[in-house]
Motif scaffolding. Structure first.
Motif, PDB file in Angstrom:
ATOM      1  N   ALA A  14       0.835  -1.205   0.000  1.00  0.00           N
ATOM      2  CA  ALA A  14       0.000   0.000   0.000  1.00  0.00           C
ATOM      3  C   ALA A  14       0.869   1.255   0.000  1.00  0.00           C
ATOM      4  O   ALA A  14       0.571   2.220  -0.710  1.00  0.00           O
ATOM      5  CB  ALA A  14      -0.936   0.003   1.203  1.00  0.00           C
ATOM      6  N   CYS A  15       1.948   1.247   0.775  1.00  0.00           N
ATOM      7  CA  CYS A  15       2.844   2.405   0.807  1.00  0.00           C
ATOM      8  C   CYS A  15       3.503   2.625  -0.555  1.00  0.00           C
ATOM      9  O   CYS A  15       3.676   3.770  -0.976  1.00  0.00           O
ATOM     10  CB  CYS A  15       3.903   2.232   1.892  1.00  0.00           C
ATOM     11  N   ARG A  16       3.843   1.549  -1.232  1.00  0.00           N
ATOM     12  CA  ARG A  16       4.403   1.675  -2.587  1.00  0.00           C
ATOM     13  C   ARG A  16       3.368   2.271  -3.535  1.00  0.00           C
ATOM     14  O   ARG A  16       3.660   3.192  -4.295  1.00  0.00           O
ATOM     15  CB  ARG A  16       4.840   0.324  -3.124  1.00  0.00           C
ATOM     16  N   ALA A  17       2.154   1.747  -3.488  1.00  0.00           N
ATOM     17  CA  ALA A  17       1.099   2.210  -4.392  1.00  0.00           C
ATOM     18  C   ALA A  17       0.730   3.669  -4.131  1.00  0.00           C
ATOM     19  O   ALA A  17       0.429   4.421  -5.066  1.00  0.00           O
ATOM     20  CB  ALA A  17      -0.136   1.328  -4.253  1.00  0.00           C
ATOM     21  N   LEU A  18       0.769   4.080  -2.863  1.00  0.00           N
ATOM     22  CA  LEU A  18       0.382   5.445  -2.496  1.00  0.00           C
ATOM     23  C   LEU A  18       1.569   6.403  -2.458  1.00  0.00           C
ATOM     24  O   LEU A  18       1.401   7.578  -2.113  1.00  0.00           O
ATOM     25  CB  LEU A  18      -0.319   5.432  -1.134  1.00  0.00           C
ATOM     26  N   HIS A  19       2.758   5.902  -2.775  1.00  0.00           N
ATOM     27  CA  HIS A  19       3.977   6.721  -2.777  1.00  0.00           C
ATOM     28  C   HIS A  19       4.210   7.359  -1.405  1.00  0.00           C
ATOM     29  O   HIS A  19       4.285   8.578  -1.273  1.00  0.00           O
ATOM     30  CB  HIS A  19       3.931   7.782  -3.882  1.00  0.00           C
ATOM     31  N   LEU A  20       4.348   6.495  -0.394  1.00  0.00           N
ATOM     32  CA  LEU A  20       4.608   6.927   0.977  1.00  0.00           C
ATOM     33  C   LEU A  20       5.932   6.313   1.452  1.00  0.00           C
ATOM     34  O   LEU A  20       5.965   5.420   2.291  1.00  0.00           O
ATOM     35  CB  LEU A  20       3.458   6.484   1.903  1.00  0.00           C
ATOM     36  N   PRO A  21       7.055   6.818   0.923  1.00  0.00           N
ATOM     37  CA  PRO A  21       8.341   6.174   1.228  1.00  0.00           C
ATOM     38  C   PRO A  21       8.765   6.277   2.690  1.00  0.00           C
ATOM     39  O   PRO A  21       9.385   5.353   3.219  1.00  0.00           O
ATOM     40  CB  PRO A  21       9.331   6.906   0.314  1.00  0.00           C
ATOM     41  N   THR A  22       8.441   7.370   3.341  1.00  0.00           N
ATOM     42  CA  THR A  22       8.852   7.531   4.739  1.00  0.00           C
ATOM     43  C   THR A  22       8.114   6.539   5.622  1.00  0.00           C
ATOM     44  O   THR A  22       8.735   5.885   6.471  1.00  0.00           O
ATOM     45  CB  THR A  22       8.596   8.967   5.216  1.00  0.00           C
ATOM     46  N   ILE A  23       6.825   6.432   5.437  1.00  0.00           N
ATOM     47  CA  ILE A  23       6.053   5.472   6.229  1.00  0.00           C
ATOM     48  C   ILE A  23       6.557   4.064   5.942  1.00  0.00           C
ATOM     49  O   ILE A  23       6.769   3.269   6.870  1.00  0.00           O
ATOM     50  CB  ILE A  23       4.542   5.599   5.951  1.00  0.00           C
ATOM     51  N   ALA A  54       6.783  15.848   6.921  1.00  0.00           N
ATOM     52  CA  ALA A  54       8.046  16.526   7.224  1.00  0.00           C
ATOM     53  C   ALA A  54       9.132  16.127   6.233  1.00  0.00           C
ATOM     54  O   ALA A  54       9.885  16.981   5.744  1.00  0.00           O
ATOM     55  CB  ALA A  54       8.484  16.206   8.650  1.00  0.00           C
ATOM     56  N   GLU A  55       9.224  14.849   5.931  1.00  0.00           N
ATOM     57  CA  GLU A  55      10.263  14.411   4.987  1.00  0.00           C
ATOM     58  C   GLU A  55       9.976  14.909   3.574  1.00  0.00           C
ATOM     59  O   GLU A  55      10.889  15.287   2.845  1.00  0.00           O
ATOM     60  CB  GLU A  55      10.403  12.896   4.996  1.00  0.00           C
ATOM     61  N   ARG A  56       8.713  14.952   3.189  1.00  0.00           N
ATOM     62  CA  ARG A  56       8.372  15.483   1.861  1.00  0.00           C
ATOM     63  C   ARG A  56       8.748  16.958   1.764  1.00  0.00           C
ATOM     64  O   ARG A  56       9.259  17.404   0.739  1.00  0.00           O
ATOM     65  CB  ARG A  56       6.877  15.319   1.579  1.00  0.00           C
ATOM     66  N   GLU A  57       8.488  17.708   2.825  1.00  0.00           N
ATOM     67  CA  GLU A  57       8.838  19.121   2.826  1.00  0.00           C
ATOM     68  C   GLU A  57      10.351  19.301   2.719  1.00  0.00           C
ATOM     69  O   GLU A  57      10.841  20.152   1.972  1.00  0.00           O
ATOM     70  CB  GLU A  57       8.311  19.801   4.093  1.00  0.00           C
ATOM     71  N   GLU A  58      11.107  18.474   3.422  1.00  0.00           N
ATOM     72  CA  GLU A  58      12.567  18.544   3.355  1.00  0.00           C
ATOM     73  C   GLU A  58      13.067  18.211   1.951  1.00  0.00           C
ATOM     74  O   GLU A  58      13.933  18.894   1.409  1.00  0.00           O
ATOM     75  CB  GLU A  58      13.188  17.600   4.386  1.00  0.00           C
ATOM     76  N   ARG A  59      12.516  17.166   1.340  1.00  0.00           N
ATOM     77  CA  ARG A  59      12.910  16.818  -0.033  1.00  0.00           C
ATOM     78  C   ARG A  59      12.539  17.932  -1.011  1.00  0.00           C
ATOM     79  O   ARG A  59      13.288  18.222  -1.943  1.00  0.00           O
ATOM     80  CB  ARG A  59      12.259  15.500  -0.460  1.00  0.00           C
ATOM     81  N   ARG A  60      11.394  18.566  -0.790  1.00  0.00           N
ATOM     82  CA  ARG A  60      10.955  19.668  -1.653  1.00  0.00           C
ATOM     83  C   ARG A  60      11.948  20.825  -1.571  1.00  0.00           C
ATOM     84  O   ARG A  60      12.359  21.388  -2.592  1.00  0.00           O
ATOM     85  CB  ARG A  60       9.561  20.149  -1.254  1.00  0.00           C
ATOM     86  N   LYS A  61      12.363  21.168  -0.361  1.00  0.00           N
ATOM     87  CA  LYS A  61      13.338  22.254  -0.180  1.00  0.00           C
ATOM     88  C   LYS A  61      14.651  21.922  -0.874  1.00  0.00           C
ATOM     89  O   LYS A  61      15.234  22.769  -1.555  1.00  0.00           O
ATOM     90  CB  LYS A  61      13.583  22.510   1.304  1.00  0.00           C
ATOM     91  N   GLN A  62      15.118  20.699  -0.704  1.00  0.00           N
ATOM     92  CA  GLN A  62      16.364  20.283  -1.344  1.00  0.00           C
ATOM     93  C   GLN A  62      16.251  20.344  -2.867  1.00  0.00           C
ATOM     94  O   GLN A  62      17.180  20.787  -3.538  1.00  0.00           O
ATOM     95  CB  GLN A  62      16.740  18.871  -0.903  1.00  0.00           C
ATOM     96  N   ARG A  63      15.115  19.922  -3.386  1.00  0.00           N
ATOM     97  CA  ARG A  63      14.899  19.954  -4.840  1.00  0.00           C
ATOM     98  C   ARG A  63      14.877  21.392  -5.349  1.00  0.00           C
ATOM     99  O   ARG A  63      15.469  21.708  -6.383  1.00  0.00           O
ATOM    100  CB  ARG A  63      13.598  19.238  -5.203  1.00  0.00           C
ATOM    101  N   LEU A  64      14.211  22.300  -4.619  1.00  0.00           N
ATOM    102  CA  LEU A  64      14.162  23.695  -5.040  1.00  0.00           C
ATOM    103  C   LEU A  64      15.549  24.335  -5.058  1.00  0.00           C
ATOM    104  O   LEU A  64      15.875  25.075  -5.983  1.00  0.00           O
ATOM    105  CB  LEU A  64      13.202  24.477  -4.141  1.00  0.00           C
TER     106      LEU A  64
END
Length: 71
Positions: A14-23, A54-64
């Protein structure tokens, strides 16, 4: 495969299908913490989702920063 492994597999899929890598990566650790602290299901779910956000926000900042191509 026992019932616990079946649940772990279902969560992983389910985490793979929903793209929830941190969970997906932290579910075992966070489950153990929740059991030690006797967290409610809602508290446990809230912590899982907060960690994902929180991890998505951190990855977003790094990508920007990377995409900005600063000198």
């Amino acid at each position: 495969m026992g019932p616990e492994e079946a649940v772990d597999t279902a969560i992983d899929e389910a985490c793979r299908a929903l793209h929830l890598p941190t969970i997906r990566r932290r579910i075992q650790e966070m489950t153990a913490d929740a059991m030690r602290q006797r967290s409610s299901y809602k508290d446990f779910l809230a912590h899982l989702l907060e960690a994902e956000c929180a991890e998505r926000e951190e990855r977003r900042k790094q990508r920007l920063v990377r995409d900005a191509n600063f000198p």
